[in-house]
Design a protein around this motif. Structure first.
Motif, short mmCIF file in Angstrom:
data_model
loop_
_atom_site.label_atom_id
_atom_site.label_comp_id
_atom_site.label_asym_id
_atom_site.label_seq_id
_atom_site.Cartn_x
_atom_site.Cartn_y
_atom_site.Cartn_z
N TRP A 104 50.48 -95.74 -76.39
CA TRP A 104 49.74 -94.92 -77.36
C TRP A 104 49.86 -93.44 -76.98
CZ3 TRP A 104 45.05 -92.11 -76.40
CH2 TRP A 104 44.51 -91.50 -77.55
N LEU A 111 46.20 -95.84 -83.28
CA LEU A 111 45.13 -96.82 -83.16
C LEU A 111 44.69 -97.37 -84.51
CD1 LEU A 111 42.95 -95.08 -80.43
CD2 LEU A 111 44.34 -97.14 -80.15
N ASP A 112 44.79 -96.55 -85.55
CA ASP A 112 44.33 -96.99 -86.87
C ASP A 112 45.48 -97.39 -87.78
OD1 ASP A 112 41.51 -96.73 -86.47
OD2 ASP A 112 41.80 -94.57 -86.44
N ARG A 149 43.45 -100.83 -83.36
CA ARG A 149 42.14 -100.62 -82.74
C ARG A 149 41.37 -101.94 -82.62
NH1 ARG A 149 39.10 -96.04 -82.29
NH2 ARG A 149 40.56 -94.90 -83.63
N ARG A 153 39.46 -104.06 -79.21
CA ARG A 153 38.00 -104.16 -79.06
C ARG A 153 37.45 -105.50 -79.57
NH1 ARG A 153 36.19 -99.89 -83.90
NH2 ARG A 153 36.88 -101.24 -85.61
N GLN A 328 33.09 -98.61 -78.49
CA GLN A 328 33.86 -98.44 -79.72
C GLN A 328 33.31 -99.26 -80.89
OE1 GLN A 328 36.50 -96.37 -80.07
NE2 GLN A 328 36.38 -95.70 -77.93
N PHE A 349 37.69 -100.39 -75.05
CA PHE A 349 39.00 -101.03 -75.21
C PHE A 349 39.24 -101.91 -73.99
CE2 PHE A 349 40.83 -97.32 -77.94
CZ PHE A 349 40.12 -97.80 -79.04
#
Length: 423
Positions: A104, A111-112, A149, A153, A328, A349
């Motif tokens: 990343w 992430l999105d 993401r 999570r 998160q 995460f």
């Protein structure tokens, strides 16, 4: 053996809600008492709660404590040693997460972004919405795509094991985590299992970190283990931690023991135990499978305590460690499986994050801002930035024994330590 370990995940916390009690009197400063930890380890062995265990603590830039008691193999009278190897199961997850977050940082994904951009098999994954009168499932497209993401999570909607719910029955039939599957085969089968909920709406412990492992392979063109060894483990000086262990190390592995309601410990079969880590297998999991010494895993924990760097070697940026160690979960995510039973915590995460002081005496001792995770055979690590400390607890007891974790934390912090206040 891995199926047994997965089943134990469901028992990783007490099944009943925590009893409300008045918090103990707060103790502001942490004072390590090595003799208190020594006594606890010895008593755990003497009482038959464990066959053996070790604890390693790094504090204020130095090793502050190491101690062990009991046996790596009780029947063979082989004692725990500094170089004993432990199968750490889900303590593998934060290691995988760090490996993915390196990519990343390099701009390899967002992430999105939808997971299906990189793993297209998830473009057609459906959400289970119930059963029709005839027993057939109601399956619908998700309200939004699974995001990367979400796999960091545990909000993607994936499951983890067989059970009575319809997605669990499909999981059992497809058996994505069978050791004869490659990670590519795992991911294709996993994408066929209906989601338990729309992505982002609930927290459910899952095989999402194994999806992370497959994503790493697709992004890099390397096998997952080769990437992790070259980019995370070996740069940190973790010379023995690995998914694939040479036969020359077999004699150093700690044997796991199954506890019972009567308090007896039964040694698991040696051939079964080696299935996950040491024998010929196709599947290298992101969520489990690492075997490590206490010292090797402490190097990983020290890197996190050092905001992504150890001995001049930077693995990830300080801001990335902060991101991983920050809650998160949206406040709307109220369904959180057994996560609340781990205490006053949220989830970042691949790491649980302490949000405030323990609310009662049943909750684990610790400091606000710490982050941690554990394994189904009761191993545990945590990083406590407030006290400039990292702790590794290695033991091999199945199923997960919450009382051992609670007692180790009390021995480290003292029974009345509450730490700084949260927000």
């Amino acid at each position: 053996m891995f199926r047994l370990a997965l089943a134990a995940l469901a028992l990783a916390v007490p099944s009943s809600p925590l009893a409300a009690q008045q918090p103990p009197a707060a103790v502001a400063d942490l004072q390590l008492e090595p003799a208190r930890i020594d006594r606890l380890l010895q008593q755990m062995v003497a009482d038959g709660r464990i066959a053996g265990a070790s604890v390693l603590i790094w504090k204020d830039g130095r090793e502050a404590y190491y101690g062990h008691a009991g046996y790596a193999d009780r029947e063979a009278r082989r004692p725990i040693a500094r170089d004993t190897l432990y199968q750490i199961h889900s303590m593998t997850k934060p290691v995988t997460g760090v490996g993915l977050m390196r990519l990343w940082e390099a701009g390899r994904f967002g992430l999105d972004e939808p997971l299906a951009k990189y793993l297209p098999e998830y473009a057609t994954t459906k959400v289970f919405k119930g059963l029709k009168a005839d027993g057939s499932p109601i399956l619908k497209a998700p309200e939004r795509p699974i995001l990367i993401r979400d796999i960091l999570r545990h909000t993607a909607g994936f499951g983890y094991w067989a059970g009575e719910a319809y997605p669990e029955r499909v999981f059992a039939r497809l058996d994505p985590l069978n050791m004869d599957n490659t990670l590519a085969q795992f991911s294709r089968k996993n994408a066929q299992v209906p989601l338990f909920f729309d992505p982002g709406t609930q927290w459910r412990y899952s095989d999402a970190v194994d999806v992370q492992a497959r994503l790493i392979e697709v992004l890099t063109g390397l096998t997952f283990e080769d990437y992790m060894l070259s980019q995370v483990l070996r740069p940190l000086g973790m010379t023995e931690a690995a998914w694939t262990q040479p036969e020359s190390r077999y004699a150093r592995i700690a044997m796991p023991y199954r506890g019972s309601d009567s308090g007896t410990l039964t040694r698991l079969d040696e051939k079964e135990v080696r299935l996950d880590n040491f024998s010929d297998r196709k599947l290298t999991m992101g969520g489990s499978g690492l075997a490590s010494t206490a010292d090797d895993y402490m190097r990983f924990a020290r890197m996190l305590l050092g905001e992504g760097s150890l001995n001049g070697v930077r693995i990830i940026k300080p801001s990335t460690v902060a991101l991983m160690a920050t809650d998160q979960l949206d406040p709307k995510v109220t369904e959180r499986m057994w996560l609340p039973e781990k205490g006053n915590v949220g989830f970042g995460f691949d790491l649980a994050v302490r949000l405030g002081r323990p609310k009662d005496d049943k909750e684990n001792r610790g400091a606000t801002g710490e982050f941690f995770w554990d394994g189904s055979w009761t191993s545990l690590f945590w990083v406590d930035p407030h006290n400039r400390m990292a702790v590794v607890f290695m033991v091999q007891k199945d199923p997960y024994d919450f009382s051992l974790v609670q007692d180790i934390r009390k021995a480290v912090y003292g029974p009345n330590y509450l730490g700084p206040k949260g927000d």
